[in-house]
Design an enzyme around this catalytic site. Sequence first.
Site, PDB file in Angstrom:
ATOM      1  N   HIS A  45       0.890  -1.218  -0.027  1.00 10.59           N
ATOM      2  CA  HIS A  45       0.044  -0.035  -0.159  1.00 10.59           C
ATOM      3  C   HIS A  45       0.708   1.320  -0.122  1.00 10.59           C
ATOM      4  O   HIS A  45       0.286   2.276  -0.182  1.00 10.59           O
ATOM      5  CB  HIS A  45      -1.032   0.171   1.005  1.00 10.59           C
ATOM      6  CG  HIS A  45      -2.276   0.594   1.036  1.00 10.59           C
ATOM      7  ND1 HIS A  45      -2.347   1.952   0.479  1.00 10.59           N
ATOM      8  CD2 HIS A  45      -3.538  -0.032   0.814  1.00 10.59           C
ATOM      9  CE1 HIS A  45      -3.753   2.325   0.319  1.00 10.59           C
ATOM     10  NE2 HIS A  45      -4.296   1.049   0.438  1.00 10.59           N
ATOM     11  N   ARG A  64       1.233  -0.389   6.237  1.00  9.46           N
ATOM     12  CA  ARG A  64       0.590   0.472   5.429  1.00  9.46           C
ATOM     13  C   ARG A  64       1.276   1.437   4.652  1.00  9.46           C
ATOM     14  O   ARG A  64       1.159   1.574   3.315  1.00  9.46           O
ATOM     15  CB  ARG A  64      -0.818   0.993   6.032  1.00  9.46           C
ATOM     16  CG  ARG A  64      -1.614   1.571   4.710  1.00  9.46           C
ATOM     17  CD  ARG A  64      -2.981   2.207   5.106  1.00  9.46           C
ATOM     18  NE  ARG A  64      -3.988   2.455   4.484  1.00  9.46           N
ATOM     19  CZ  ARG A  64      -4.005   3.431   3.495  1.00  9.46           C
ATOM     20  NH1 ARG A  64      -3.100   4.532   3.665  1.00  9.46           N
ATOM     21  NH2 ARG A  64      -5.144   3.737   2.730  1.00  9.46           N
ATOM     22  N   GLU A 123      -1.383  -0.295   9.947  1.00 10.71           N
ATOM     23  CA  GLU A 123      -2.463   0.069   9.609  1.00 10.71           C
ATOM     24  C   GLU A 123      -3.456  -0.325  11.078  1.00 10.71           C
ATOM     25  O   GLU A 123      -4.385   0.137  11.506  1.00 10.71           O
ATOM     26  CB  GLU A 123      -3.013  -0.483   8.661  1.00 10.71           C
ATOM     27  CG  GLU A 123      -4.549  -0.076   8.523  1.00 10.71           C
ATOM     28  CD  GLU A 123      -5.126  -0.834   6.971  1.00 10.71           C
ATOM     29  OE1 GLU A 123      -5.335  -0.095   6.075  1.00 10.71           O
ATOM     30  OE2 GLU A 123      -5.992  -1.724   7.112  1.00 10.71           O
ATOM     31  N   ARG A 183      -7.502   6.756  10.965  1.00  9.33           N
ATOM     32  CA  ARG A 183      -8.850   6.885  10.527  1.00  9.33           C
ATOM     33  C   ARG A 183      -9.801   5.844  11.473  1.00  9.33           C
ATOM     34  O   ARG A 183      -9.407   4.819  11.754  1.00  9.33           O
ATOM     35  CB  ARG A 183      -9.169   6.529   8.921  1.00  9.33           C
ATOM     36  CG  ARG A 183      -8.259   6.991   7.954  1.00  9.33           C
ATOM     37  CD  ARG A 183      -8.083   6.382   6.694  1.00  9.33           C
ATOM     38  NE  ARG A 183      -7.423   5.003   7.138  1.00  9.33           N
ATOM     39  CZ  ARG A 183      -7.121   3.971   6.007  1.00  9.33           C
ATOM     40  NH1 ARG A 183      -7.985   4.000   4.921  1.00  9.33           N
ATOM     41  NH2 ARG A 183      -6.563   2.802   6.322  1.00  9.33           N
TER      42      ARG A 183
END
Length: 366
Positions: free
Chosen positions: A150, A201, A217, A274
């Site tokens: 990623h 990530r 992540e 997030r």
Amino acid sequence: MPIHHLMVGTWTPPGAIFTFAFDDEALTLTLIKRTEIPHDEPISWMTFNHKKTAIYGAAMKKWSSYSVENPTTITHQISHPMRHDPAASSAETNTRAIFLLAAKKPPHGVYCNPFYKHAGHGAVFSADPSTGALATNVQNYPYQPDTGIHGMVFDPAEERYLYSADLSANKIWVHRRPDLSSAAVELVGSVDAPDERDHPRWVAVHPSGGHLYALMEKGNRICEYAIDAASRMPTYTGRHFPLIPPGIPDRWTMYRADVCAVSHSGRYLFASSRANSFDLTGYVAAFRLAEDDGRIERQILLNPTPTSGGHSNAVAPCDWSDEWLAITDDEQGWLEVYRWQDEFLARVARVRVPEPGFGMNAIWYD
């Protein structure tokens, strides 16, 4: 110069590139152009070439490139299908172009990562020396069958070594360019993440080349790695720093860390996370780095962001100063600019774009 321009893409169709003007004196942020691009090629991650005359995009099932004549004159050049695996480009599979990295040094190769299924290879493209357009898929190099890269980063000195964060296989890979006149890479090795639940990530490297920072992540933390001067392999130092506050009932499922980036001076590292629920906020973190080798000296802050961040909450420091930082979110479609001053972070401008999927990463044009 008080006016700076930024471009942002979208997670979902219809494809578009949005150009914004940020006035660093009036502290205003304005959408000045929506450039329509191929409908089914929204750009979930974009980057400039070394001269900022072309934008490269990870565009669903394609790798795309656009000429940039000025902030509002952006023209589609070409889109290439994913050719590393016959199944990757099929509409029946969930394989998606997710990330690309443009080399700043000759021969200015572009390194591309697919994600989800059938993502076990990276792709290397050459770029047209006059237009910057993606030219030829010169190499498809293997990781492993269950890989899902990623984020990638080059070592800053020669761009000889390439570091890849493998979220799916839970490791960091190291490749090198044995011939600096060629964009092709070969495997050096890999290291497993410290915890089997981490799932790296994103990666960033200090300008000194001394330390690498891996954003985990699921682990929702930054892990510090020392880079061996001879082998260029990273070794986990045992030091890690949180990207969400303590006391979260389940840090492995409630949040997902997103992106980390080193500031222009190399003195600071910014990172974000997030939330997996719109009822919660994401977070942005800042760290002070040692000037000589980039070891993390301390965590300065961990601030909530206005929304969960959606798929995004990506941090984007400007590339000429430490003063300005952009953050995007696709829960509500905000682009925000923050000022970094005296080790405090303050939002100074924001603009909302109520379009489907708006708010992937921001790139600073000038």
